[in-house]
Structure formats: structure tokens, C-alpha cells
Design a protein around this motif. Structure first.
Motif, PDB file in Angstrom:
ATOM      1  N   ILE A 294      -0.239  17.454  -0.749  1.00 25.19           N
ATOM      2  CA  ILE A 294      -1.343  16.517  -0.963  1.00 25.19           C
ATOM      3  C   ILE A 294      -0.794  15.092  -0.990  1.00 25.19           C
ATOM      4  CG2 ILE A 294      -2.667  18.215  -2.304  1.00 25.19           C
ATOM      5  CD1 ILE A 294      -1.886  16.591  -4.829  1.00 25.19           C
ATOM      6  N   THR A 295      -1.676  14.130  -0.824  1.00 24.94           N
ATOM      7  CA  THR A 295      -1.332  12.719  -0.972  1.00 24.94           C
ATOM      8  C   THR A 295      -2.144  12.130  -2.118  1.00 24.94           C
ATOM      9  OG1 THR A 295      -0.876  12.485   1.388  1.00 24.94           O
ATOM     10  CG2 THR A 295      -1.272  10.463   0.158  1.00 24.94           C
ATOM     11  N   VAL A 296      -1.482  11.351  -2.973  1.00 25.65           N
ATOM     12  CA  VAL A 296      -2.155  10.678  -4.084  1.00 25.65           C
ATOM     13  C   VAL A 296      -1.987   9.172  -3.892  1.00 25.65           C
ATOM     14  CG1 VAL A 296      -2.348  10.415  -6.580  1.00 25.65           C
ATOM     15  CG2 VAL A 296      -1.671  12.628  -5.598  1.00 25.65           C
ATOM     16  N   SER A 297      -3.089   8.441  -3.868  1.00 25.38           N
ATOM     17  CA  SER A 297      -3.068   6.991  -3.676  1.00 25.38           C
ATOM     18  C   SER A 297      -3.772   6.314  -4.849  1.00 25.38           C
ATOM     19  CB  SER A 297      -3.763   6.611  -2.361  1.00 25.38           C
ATOM     20  OG  SER A 297      -3.169   7.270  -1.265  1.00 25.38           O
ATOM     21  N   ALA A 298      -3.424   5.042  -5.070  1.00 29.30           N
ATOM     22  CA  ALA A 298      -4.027   4.304  -6.188  1.00 29.30           C
ATOM     23  C   ALA A 298      -3.884   2.810  -5.953  1.00 29.30           C
ATOM     24  CB  ALA A 298      -3.378   4.705  -7.501  1.00 29.30           C
TER      25      ALA A 298
ATOM     26  N   GLN B 130       0.826  -1.191   0.000  1.00 30.10           N
ATOM     27  CA  GLN B 130       0.000   0.000   0.000  1.00 30.10           C
ATOM     28  C   GLN B 130       0.868   1.252   0.000  1.00 30.10           C
ATOM     29  OE1 GLN B 130      -3.435   0.218  -0.167  1.00 30.10           O
ATOM     30  NE2 GLN B 130      -3.037   2.391  -0.419  1.00 30.10           N
ATOM     31  N   ALA B 131       1.965   1.223   0.776  1.00 31.45           N
ATOM     32  CA  ALA B 131       2.836   2.391   0.863  1.00 31.45           C
ATOM     33  C   ALA B 131       3.447   2.728  -0.485  1.00 31.45           C
ATOM     34  CB  ALA B 131       3.931   2.138   1.895  1.00 31.45           C
ATOM     35  N   GLU B 132       3.738   1.719  -1.282  1.00 29.67           N
ATOM     36  CA  GLU B 132       4.333   1.939  -2.583  1.00 29.67           C
ATOM     37  C   GLU B 132       3.365   2.645  -3.523  1.00 29.67           C
ATOM     38  OE1 GLU B 132       5.545  -1.869  -3.907  1.00 29.67           O
ATOM     39  OE2 GLU B 132       7.092  -2.106  -2.388  1.00 29.67           O
ATOM     40  N   LEU B 133       2.064   2.550  -3.251  1.00 27.74           N
ATOM     41  CA  LEU B 133       1.067   3.120  -4.143  1.00 27.74           C
ATOM     42  C   LEU B 133       0.453   4.387  -3.556  1.00 27.74           C
ATOM     43  CD1 LEU B 133      -0.636  -0.198  -5.271  1.00 27.74           C
ATOM     44  CD2 LEU B 133       1.110   1.119  -6.453  1.00 27.74           C
ATOM     45  N   SER B 134       1.133   4.980  -2.607  1.00 25.20           N
ATOM     46  CA  SER B 134       0.676   6.238  -2.029  1.00 25.20           C
ATOM     47  C   SER B 134       1.880   7.157  -1.900  1.00 25.20           C
ATOM     48  CB  SER B 134       0.049   5.996  -0.655  1.00 25.20           C
ATOM     49  OG  SER B 134      -0.399   7.214  -0.091  1.00 25.20           O
ATOM     50  N   LYS B 135       1.799   8.326  -2.513  1.00 27.20           N
ATOM     51  CA  LYS B 135       2.919   9.265  -2.502  1.00 27.20           C
ATOM     52  C   LYS B 135       2.435  10.661  -2.134  1.00 27.20           C
ATOM     53  CE  LYS B 135       5.844   6.889  -5.906  1.00 27.20           C
ATOM     54  NZ  LYS B 135       6.592   7.047  -7.184  1.00 27.20           N
TER      55      LYS B 135
ATOM     56  N   LEU C 239      -9.482  17.869  -5.579  1.00 28.81           N
ATOM     57  CA  LEU C 239      -9.314  17.347  -4.230  1.00 28.81           C
ATOM     58  C   LEU C 239     -10.424  16.393  -3.821  1.00 28.81           C
ATOM     59  CD1 LEU C 239      -8.076  20.583  -2.410  1.00 28.81           C
ATOM     60  CD2 LEU C 239      -6.720  18.595  -3.094  1.00 28.81           C
ATOM     61  N   GLN C 240     -11.543  16.423  -4.544  1.00 27.23           N
ATOM     62  CA  GLN C 240     -12.637  15.505  -4.263  1.00 27.23           C
ATOM     63  C   GLN C 240     -12.521  14.203  -5.060  1.00 27.23           C
ATOM     64  OE1 GLN C 240     -16.120  17.884  -5.022  1.00 27.23           O
ATOM     65  NE2 GLN C 240     -15.806  19.182  -3.217  1.00 27.23           N
ATOM     66  N   GLN C 241     -11.514  14.158  -5.946  1.00 21.48           N
ATOM     67  CA  GLN C 241     -11.300  12.941  -6.734  1.00 21.48           C
ATOM     68  C   GLN C 241     -10.847  11.809  -5.814  1.00 21.48           C
ATOM     69  OE1 GLN C 241     -12.770  13.597  -9.670  1.00 21.48           O
ATOM     70  NE2 GLN C 241     -11.025  13.091 -10.959  1.00 21.48           N
ATOM     71  N   GLN C 242     -11.254  10.597  -6.147  1.00 22.36           N
ATOM     72  CA  GLN C 242     -10.847   9.427  -5.367  1.00 22.36           C
ATOM     73  C   GLN C 242      -9.327   9.312  -5.369  1.00 22.36           C
ATOM     74  OE1 GLN C 242     -12.512   5.748  -6.709  1.00 22.36           O
ATOM     75  NE2 GLN C 242     -11.562   4.530  -5.099  1.00 22.36           N
ATOM     76  N   GLY C 243      -8.743   9.063  -4.192  1.00 21.82           N
ATOM     77  CA  GLY C 243      -7.307   8.850  -4.092  1.00 21.82           C
ATOM     78  C   GLY C 243      -6.488  10.113  -3.902  1.00 21.82           C
ATOM     79  N   ILE C 244      -7.138  11.290  -3.885  1.00 23.83           N
ATOM     80  CA  ILE C 244      -6.416  12.551  -3.699  1.00 23.83           C
ATOM     81  C   ILE C 244      -6.860  13.170  -2.378  1.00 23.83           C
ATOM     82  CG2 ILE C 244      -5.931  14.843  -4.619  1.00 23.83           C
ATOM     83  CD1 ILE C 244      -6.495  13.722  -7.406  1.00 23.83           C
TER      84      ILE C 244
END
Length: 540
Positions: A60-64, A6-11, A41-46
Motif C-alpha cells: 500500500i501507499t500512505v500519503s499525507a 511531496q515524495a517525502e510525505l508519501s511512503k 483502504l478508503q481512508q484519505q491518503g491510503i
């Protein structure tokens, strides 16, 4: 999904919003900056984290779910007029500097031109959990090495060569390889040679105990070394070396207990003139089949490395030597079979500081006091590369020998003399490790194949899906208006992922989310007669 995955896919990222003047200009053009920022900012993962002290900068944090999706979200932010710039909020760390008192003399680790860029690499890996087999003269219980030594084996079958008088056994300690003038035959050696303690020096470069306030540092200081004694008085026989390779990699050698610690890396700072023999190549092939990387010294004859074995065998990483000026060491073999170069040092006097410093012994014949001495040679260059390979195995345990070799070759530093025949250049440990972060994301694509006509026939094919895809869909359809088709479609991967679909009226499909990279097997089992059908596989 594990926490590490999970950490690898969140920056985290730092974004810069438009200034007040820029926002005014965009507003005059009919673009609502604030509304667009809110939409992003309301987009999923942001997720918004905080503002920064500098005006218009925010974290910001971006996850996927996968790398491709992560990149798509980053691209959407980057391409928006509501964002001026975006950069990764990278994690920084203090550079590790060992407290070993002789580390300052190990230029071959940290010199900007001639060294292998170890201090930065140690922020990524230290060899933890990795085993390196050193096929050499054995080892001594040096105080700066012993804690990283695992049980090894003495593979020398000839009692004259072995010196210890008891043939093959589980004691890989080095009794010394002192040679009197001419005692090896053919007037070799031309003069008396003191014991080299070669294996102890090589093993220290790979994995000397580090940050213990004693002596020197090792390249992969949290790795472990399995010493395999294959060299003794006058050298070592090819048959013993081949058996040593197989045993080190976890294979079976008749009459010898199994190696309880199979090596991910084998270092051979040894060789001789001639073509690669069949038995040596077969042993190397076996090691590679076990996922083991084999590192070899190119030789010290100032000659064509292509004429020296085992460096000229297929599938090895053949290592030439550079000096403290990042040029080719005067003695180093070079040639088309050389893959990379690493520090081997050069002597003008015995124990010259321009040599490679490592663990050693003061004994002329038998072992005496522990010592720290320099040596020169491609034998000293190879364990630098073996140590870096250990760092790479820690960071990416499933890396293949071919992938590891290519990563090393793709990330080398230039040599000051533009050597031709030194491979791609001097190994850069930090760059090689960093390249493992660059997991390739393939391109979307598709493939179509006609299904063979038949009665209750089973048709099968394979589809290769690149890394980073979010979906794989496989369908059966008609190739022309008149078609017959009823049966079952199955799509499967060796990791256990699969989907199935009932095919009726010559149509049907199934799909896989986030498909694994590699080959997928597609099978269609017909019920009755099938004709004029095709398989369409697409990935994105």
C-alpha cells in the motif's frame, strides 16, 4: 508543494493481513476483518497497490500533508485488528564501489571498525554542490585532484614563510615548505625536513576525483575545494589564519578580492599550544554566523587537547585520530575539547599502509611527480570529518553548524580501547546522514498569557511552535466576567505566514494550518480601553 517535498510525505508499506484461521477467530468474536480492511483502504491518503506472492502480504501507499499526519495514518493501520503487521517498503540500491585502483588501500573509508562507513553513505550523498575550504599549505595540480579545485588565495603575508617571494596573491599553489635544520629559530627544526605537500594530501581526502580509474577516492568526491594557503616554511601566523577563515566563509579582508565560492565547511589541519586567541575566536564566530562549519585537528603531541589551539576554540569540531584497529592513535591529543574521532592512521615505517592514503607529491623540496602516499596524524583525521560534513550539507543544505556537530556526535561508533577524551567515538558517515531523516515531530501543547491592560495599547509576545504540527490557533478571551476588549489580533511568522482576527466583546481567534516550526509573533492592538484579557495559543 514541490515534487521532492511531496515524495517525502508519501511512503510505500508492506502490510500483512490475518490468515484464514485468524480471520475465522476474529469473526467468531464479532469482528468483520474484510469490512475493516475496506474501511482502511478508503481512508484519505491510503492507496492499495498490489498483493504479493507470499500469502496475506500486500503493498500500500500512505500519503499525507505533513509528517505528523503521515504518522497518524500509519499508526491507525498498525493498531487495527485487520492488520497483523506493517513495515516500510524500503528502496534498496547497489552499493557504490569506486574504480580507483588504490581505493582498496583506503581502509579508513570502509573498515568496519576503524573506517567511517563511507560506501553506505555514498548512497545518500557525495558532496554535490558543497564547497570545502582547506586552510593549509596550498595545493598542487595533482591529476586526481585538480578537477575539484576552485580558485583560492595565498594568505601568507611574510615572504620568508611564503617561500614564493611575492606575499599575498591569488595563487594558492604550494611551492614547498622544505626546512633546513635550525632555520626557523630556536633550533627548529631539529633536522632537515622535506616539503610536506600537506595541503594536497588533506584536500585529496576531502575531495579527490573519484571513479575515474585513477589513484584514490575522496570522502566528498563531488564537492569542490577552495584552497587557502596559510602555512608555509616554519608554519603560519595566527593573523594570516584568522584572515583566511573570514575570507573562506565569504567575509571581507582588506585588500583582497572577495571569495566567489564561500565555503560551507572549513578544514584546519593545523594548530599550536596555548589558549584560543581572541582574533581566532572572532574569525570562527564570523564563519559560524555565515552557517559555516569549522573542523580542526586536535594535535599530535600525545597531550591534553584542551591546551592546543584552534581546537580548543568555541564552536569548532575538534577531531582526534584513531588507528587501523579502531583504537586511539599513539600520537593523538585527547581531552574534553575533543568532539569526535576519525582515522588518522599510524606509521611503523615511512608510507606505512596503516596510514591514511591520499594525493601527494614525490618532491623533496620543490614539486616533482604526482604521488599517492600515506601520512599519519590528526591532520589526516580532520579532513575525513570535513568531507562527511560536506555530505551532510548536500543532504540538508540548511543544517546549522551546531546541528551538524550534534548529528556527528550522536551517531559515532565505539572505539576498541574505550578512549576517554576521544569525544563520542569514530565518525560514522552513513549513520550521521541517516539521522538527518529523523525530522523531530513535537508534542501538541498550549500557552496562556495575560494581556496588559491599557488604552489604545499594543501588546505583543512570541509563541514557539514545534516541528510537525498540523494547526496553530491563537485566541483572545476574558480572564474574568467583567472585561473590556476590542481590537485586532495578528499572528505572524518570519516566513510570511500570518492570520488576523477582529476582537469584539473580548473574544476572537484565528488559526494557521501546518504552521512552520519556530517563533510566531502574536500582537493585539486595542481600540479604546482593554482590560482583563488573556491570549491562548494552542498547537496540535
Amino acid at each position: 508543494m514541490s515534487a521532492s517535498a511531496q515524495a517525502e510525505l508519501s511512503k510505500r508499506f508492506i502490510v500483512k493481513y490475518p490468515s484464514a484461521n485468524q480471520m475465522s477467530t476474529l469473526s467468531e468474536q464479532g469482528f468483520n476483518v474484510q469490512a475493516e480492511q475496506q474501511r482502511l483502504l478508503q481512508q484519505q491518503g491510503i492507496e492499495y497497490q498490489r498483493s504479493m506472492m507470499m500469502a496475506d502480504y500486500h503493498v500500500i501507499t500512505v500519503s499525507a500533508d505533513n509528517e505528523q499526519q503521515l504518522q497518524q495514518r500509519i499508526d491507525e493501520i498498525s493498531n487495527s485488528n485487520a492488520v497483523v503487521s506493517i513495515e516500510e517498503d524500503r528502496m534498496m540500491r547497489a552499493f557504490f564501489t569506486p574504480n580507483d585502483p588504490r581505493y582498496a588501500d583506503q581502509w579508513h573509508y570502509f573498515d568496519q571498525q576503524a573506517g567511517i562507513n563511507l560506501p553506505a553513505a555514498w548512497q545518500q550523498a557525495t558532496g554535490d554542490g558543497v564547497t570545502v575550504a582547506v586552510l593549509d599549505t596550498g595545493y598542487l595540480p595533482h591529476e586526481d585532484l585538480m578537477a575539484n579545485i576552485l580558485p583560492g588565495y595565498d594568505m601568507i603575508s611574510d615572504e620568508f614563510v611564503s617561500v614564493d617571494g611575492d606575499g599575498r596573491d591569488g595563487d594558492a599553489t604550494d611551492p614547498g615548505d622544505f626546512m633546513a635544520k635550525g632555520e626557523c629559530g630556536d633550533d627548529y627544526p631539529p633536522q632537515d625536513y622535506p616539503s610536506s605537500w600537506h595541503g594536497t594530501h588533506v584536500a585529496g581526502t576531502v575531495a579527490a576525483v573519484t571513479d575515474n580509474g585513477v589513484g584514490v577516492a575522496g570522502v566528498a568526491f563531488n564537492a569542490k575545494v577552495v584552497p587557502v594557503r596559510v602555512l608555509g616554511k616554519c608554519g603560519g601566523y595566527t593573523s594570516d589564519i584568522a584572515d583566511g577563515i573570514v575570507w573562506a566563509a565569504g567575509g571581507t579582508v582588506e585588500g583582497i578580492p572577495a571569495n566567489r565560492h564561500p565555503a560551507q565547511v572549513i578544514n584546519m589541519s593545523l594548530g599550536g599550544g596555548g589558549a584560543c586567541g581572541d582574533i581566532t575566536q572572532q574569525a570562527i564566530n564570523f564563519a559560524r554566523s555565515k552557517g559555516t562549519t569549522v573542523v580542526v585537528a586536535a594535535g599530535n603531541s600525545q597531550s591534553n587537547a584542551d591546551n592546543f589551539t584552534p581546537g580548543n576554540c568555541d564552536g569548532v569540531i575538534n577531531v582526534a585520530a584513531n588507528n587501523i584497529n579502531a583504537g586511539t592513535a599513539w600520537y593523538s591529543n585527547t581531552g574534553t575539547t575533543v568532539d569526535v574521532t576519525a582515522p588518522g592512521g599510524e606509521w611503523s615505517i615511512v608510507n606505512d599502509p596503516n596510514g591514511v592514503l591520499s594525493t601527494d607529491n614525490a618532491g623533496e623540496q620543490g614539486a616533482e611527480a604526482d604521488a599517492y602516499l600515506t601520512k599519519q596524524g590528526t591532520s589526516m583525521a580532520a579532513p575525513h570529518v570535513a568531507g562527511v560534513a560536506a555530505l551532510m550539507y548536500e543532504k540538508k543544505p540548511d543544517i546549522t553548524p551546531d546541528e551538524l556537530e550534534q548529528a556527528l556526535m550522536d551517531t559515532t561508533k565505539a572505539m576498541t580501547d574505550n578512549c576517554v577524551g576521544c569525544g563520542t567515538g569514530i565518525v560514522d558517515a552513513d549513520a550521521a546522514l541517516s539521522s538527518l531523516d529523523d525530522d523531530p515531530v513535537g508534542e501538541p501543547g498550549s500557552v496562556t498569557e495575560n494581556i496588559t491592560n491599557g488604552f489604545y495599547a499594543t501588546w505583543s509576545t512570541t509563541v514557539t511552535v514545534p516541528a510537525g504540527m498540523s494547526a496553530l490557533e491563537v485566541a483572545v478571551d476574558k480572564t474574568q466576567f467583567f472585561a473590556l476588549g476590542r481590537g485586532e489580533l495578528t499572528v505572524s511568522h518570519s516566513n510570511g505566514s500570518s492570520c488576523t482576527a477582529d476582537i469584539t466583546y473580548s473574544k476572537g481567534s484565528c488559526s494557521i494550518g501546518a504552521p512552520a516550526e519556530g517563533e510566531w509573533t502574536v500582537t493585539f492592538k486595542a481600540i479604546g480601553w482593554n482590560s482583563n484579557l488573556k491570549m491562548i495559543a494552542s498547537w496540535k
